[in-house]
Design an enzyme around this catalytic site. Structure first.
Site, PDB file in Angstrom:
ATOM      1  N   LYS A 184      58.967  15.484  18.529  1.00 26.10           N
ATOM      2  CA  LYS A 184      59.651  14.621  19.496  1.00 26.10           C
ATOM      3  C   LYS A 184      58.692  13.521  19.943  1.00 26.10           C
ATOM      4  CE  LYS A 184      60.145  14.569  23.822  1.00 26.10           C
ATOM      5  NZ  LYS A 184      60.020  13.107  23.867  1.00 26.10           N
ATOM      6  N   GLU A 212      47.056  18.913  25.510  1.00 28.00           N
ATOM      7  CA  GLU A 212      46.036  17.854  25.642  1.00 28.00           C
ATOM      8  C   GLU A 212      46.545  16.919  26.722  1.00 28.00           C
ATOM      9  OE1 GLU A 212      43.215  17.943  24.356  1.00 28.00           O
ATOM     10  OE2 GLU A 212      43.370  19.152  22.535  1.00 28.00           O
ATOM     11  N   CYS A 224      43.599   8.622  26.769  1.00 32.18           N
ATOM     12  CA  CYS A 224      43.335   9.773  27.635  1.00 32.18           C
ATOM     13  C   CYS A 224      41.850   9.892  27.919  1.00 32.18           C
ATOM     14  CB  CYS A 224      43.879  11.042  26.984  1.00 32.18           C
ATOM     15  SG  CYS A 224      43.272  11.315  25.322  1.00 32.18           S
ATOM     16  N   GLU A 280      44.149   8.981  37.808  1.00 33.63           N
ATOM     17  CA  GLU A 280      44.017   8.422  36.456  1.00 33.63           C
ATOM     18  C   GLU A 280      44.787   7.105  36.389  1.00 33.63           C
ATOM     19  OE1 GLU A 280      46.186  10.370  33.258  1.00 33.63           O
ATOM     20  OE2 GLU A 280      44.619   9.848  31.842  1.00 33.63           O
TER      21      GLU A 280
END
Ligand code: NAD
Length: 467
Positions: free
Chosen positions: A168, A241, A275, A371
């Protein structure tokens, strides 16, 4: 632009609905993309389940050959894949080409691995073997920052191990993945590999599905928590992750002119939507001004434009939601620090924000504590190394970190004290398929890449024989 299809049970099919995919450099709709229904997701899982026994029984050599053929197809079509990737994701075409070829590299690497049986004991009393068996149907959930590369972290190890897959992609970047699916559709038996797309509404159904045995997820920590919760019901295996707030720590013996480019690339690649990007930079007070000036200079020189234009260094933010989020971080930066480069959105269509350096900022501001996932770097001042380590570790995240110094032993000592899955010295963002990658703390669970990553797509089976 071409039309696109889902891949379900070996067939390229239209979605039960459609959804627009927008070019972030122009805000124009690129194409109406298929959007799968829950029924189509269920069909994809059923096809993967039906294909599993045959694929699991296929000799690993045959599975390996199929993965190599996919690598060849990616390489042959890298130009087309990269162009689609730039148009939907925003990154410069050179970076998109590198991502596409990097994808092929991951396929080739995993195709070179084996899953040998290991004899644990062979004695007069018993013989004990350890086998690595496939798990069954794997669901792979992908974010929008590296749609093809992150697919390559999951797809080849899952298939090599004998699992079947339902992939997906992210709702805003499904196109290059669907093109890949079309290109490789004939390589595998029907049902082994399926692609469904959604408008952020099928992830839950996939992670809850009782016939899915493992979820390999890359995305935000908030969504990772949901994945873990829904996987709990059926005790699915999960690899997560997740997000990061990587610290770069620049010691007093680093030379700002020498390290600036590496830090700039580590913070601003893919417009900061990585990331593992440097998201907080701690710099010793003795070189603080010079480091801020060097980084500001590099930001001012960067060419921010449509990724299809030759010479572009940084493209737009990938989607409107992220663009709005980063604009809010800019407001926070203005209130809590001093902007010395960038700081403004570019007045044109597209989600463009110039690379931004924020100095004289500290913990307690959103830009430092959260973040940002965008091209805005806060630079914090420290006066002693232990203090820098303590502050760098003062986050719930633990994905990556880096130490910058002209003394390797000193840097190594600091690196060993940083709470992160990967710590680099005098570089950031150096990754390769044979180097394991995983997050500490709330940045993830489990490992991807390398033999450790392959093992996560298997079930350990011990056969213990009496003599
Ligand atoms: P996201 O969590 O919003 O979405 C990721 C994927 O999860 C998408 O495909 C989305 O459709 C799907 N999803 C949404 N709701 C779901 C649900 N309830 N159950 C299952 N799946 C669901 O993340 P994003 O905004 O696409 O990506 C940015 C984030 O990803 C950042 O936090 C970044 O740090 C992180 N990221 C981590 C890594 C890593 O390897 N650690 C790599 C890239 C990005």
């Amino acid at each position: 632009m071409d039309s696109f299809n889902l891949l379900i049970d070996g067939r390229l099919v239209a979605g039960d609905a459609t959804m627009p995919v927008v070019n972030p450099a122009t805000e124009e709709v690129l194409v109406q993309c298929p959007r799968a229904s829950v029924d189509q997701l269920n069909k994809a899982v059923a096809a993967a389940k039906a294909a599993f026994p045959g694929w699991a029984a296929t000799p690993i050599g045959e599975r390996r050959k199929a993965i190599v053929r996919m690598a060849e197809v990616i390489e042959k079509n890298s130009g087309e894949l990269a162009r689609i990737l730039t148009q939907e994701q925003g990154k410069p075409i050179g970076d998109a080409t590198a991502e596409t070829l990097g994808m092929a590299g991951f396929f080739r690497y995993f195709a070179s691995l084996d899953l040998p049986m290991r004899v644990i004991e062979d004695s007069a009393g018993r013989k004990v073997e350890a086998h690595r068996r496939p798990l069954g149907v794997v669901g792979a959930i992908i974010p929008w920052n590296f749609p093809l590369l992150i697919l390559a972290f999951k797809l080849p190890p899952a298939l090599l191990a004998g699992n079947t897959l339902v992939v997906k992609p992210a709702p805003t970047t499904p196109l290059a993945s669907l093109k890949f699916a079309e290109l490789v559709a004939d390589i595998l038996p029907p049902g082994v590999l399926n692609f469904v797309t959604d408008a952020n509404d099928l992830g839950d159904a996939l992670t809850h599905h009782p016939d899915v045995r493992k979820i390999s997820f890359t995305g935000s920590t908030a969504t990772g928590r949901k994945v873990m919760a829904s996987a709990a019901e059926t005790l699915k295996r999960i690899t997560l992750e997740l997000g990061g707030n990587d610290a770069g720590v620049v010691l007093d013996d680093a030379k700002p002119k020498t390290v600036a480019k590496g830090i700039f690339d580590g913070a601003f690649q893919n417009s900061g939507q990585v990331c593992l990007a440097i998201k907080r930079l701690f710099v010793h007070e003795s070189i603080y001004d010079e480091m801020c000036d060097e980084l500001a200079r590099l930001c001012e020189a960067a060419i921010v434009d449509d990724g299809l234009k030759q010479g572009t260094n940084l493209g737009p933010l990938q989607n409107k939601m992220q663009y709005e989020k980063v604009k809010a971080f800019l407001d926070d930066a203005r209130a809590h620090g001093k902007i010395v480069a960038g700081g403004e959105v570019i007045d044109r269509p597209g989600y463009f924000i110039r690379p931004t350096i924020v100095r004289d900022i500290a913990e307690g501001s959103r830009l430092v504590d959260e973040e940002q996932f965008g091209p805005v770097l806060p630079i914090l001042k420290f006066s002693d190394t232990d203090e820098a380590i303590r502050r760098a570790n003062n986050t719930s995240y633990g994905l990556g970190a880096s130490v910058w110094s002209s003394n390797l032993d000193r840097a190594h000592d600091v690196a060993s004290k940083l709470e992160a899955g990967t710590v680099w010295i005098n570089k950031h963002l150096d990754m390769a398929p044979h180097i394991p990658f995983g997050g500490a703390k709330t940045s993830g669970l489990g490992v991807e890449f390398a033999e450790e990553g392959l093992a996560e797509f298997t079930q350990l089976q011990v056969i213990n024989m009496a003599r």
